[in-house]
Enzyme design. Sequence first.
Site: not given
Ligand code: AMP
Length: 285
Positions: A30-32, A35, A37, A150, A153, A184
């Site tokens: 979902m962006g933003y 590290e 990502h 997650d 998920q 993060m």
């Molecule tokens: P999001 O943009 O928050 O939906 O995350 C996109 C993907 O990045 C998802 O598969 C999350 O589980 C993963 N993600 C987000 N934060 C972390 C993190 N701190 N460590 C590992 N994976 C992450």
Amino acid sequence: MQIIRRSADMTHWARGVIASGKSIGLVPTMGYFHEGHLRLMRHAVSLADHVVVSLFVNSLQFGPREDFSRYPRDFDRDSRMAARENVDILFAPAPEEMYLPDFNARVRVDGLTDTLCGKQRPGHFEGVTTVVAKLFNIVKPHYAVFGQKDFQQLSVIRKMVRDLNWDVEIVGHPIVREEDGLAMSSRNTYLSAKERADALCLYKAIEYAKARFAAGLTSAKLLKDELRDIISGNLRVSIDYISVVDKDTLADKEVMDMNSVLALAVRVGGTRLIDNCFLGNTLEA
Ligand code: AMP
């Protein structure tokens, strides 16, 4: 790196890659970017010949009182960061490209979604599985990389893929943390300095739980009571859940073992944060 906005163009590109005998890795986001990502992107680059990162803030997975409209967004920054990671395509569809006005289909996984975050965020996982199903059909990946952060998920998506015979390998990536241990998250940007300090109680709880388990504690109830005391010592933090579950079924565990996962969700000020750890091993990035 190429930016693609239309799903038809994305599928056209994917068909070309597949026709040339090469593999596609997908990292849905979902962006933003942070590290975490970027580490998922790097892992996808190591697995597949070509990598697609999708960037879509999925309205379907947000509840009516959740943070969809204020979710952090910065497309230019994100595209610069992805470009540095050898990503081939940044797929960033407009909302109306993903959901036509008469969009009515849903993909739902029962069972695993009844617990943990599913209990407190009705419809959330249905929104996730629906958008991930669409992304799989549009991008046609051989590999899709998701973060262990997650954890529920990831379990739900693995189950969807198994139950619906999707020909895609779901790859989990360990949690990426800040130097002081905070997992993060794009949502960490909501935290004030004081809240940021209080949010560390999640990591402290995880470290404490690992040490207690390693020292032989098996009672989930005892551990949860102790963690509740540790976490509720922070004024700005309220607990959504502290759970010990089986890593595969997500069923509550009374006796902890090597297959147990500690899952935590708290609110720090107005920000909901989650974290987890496998008690049986140290799956950390
Ligand atoms: P999001 O943009 O928050 O939906 O995350 C996109 C993907 O990045 C998802 O598969 C999350 O589980 C993963 N993600 C987000 N934060 C972390 C993190 N701190 N460590 C590992 N994976 C992450």
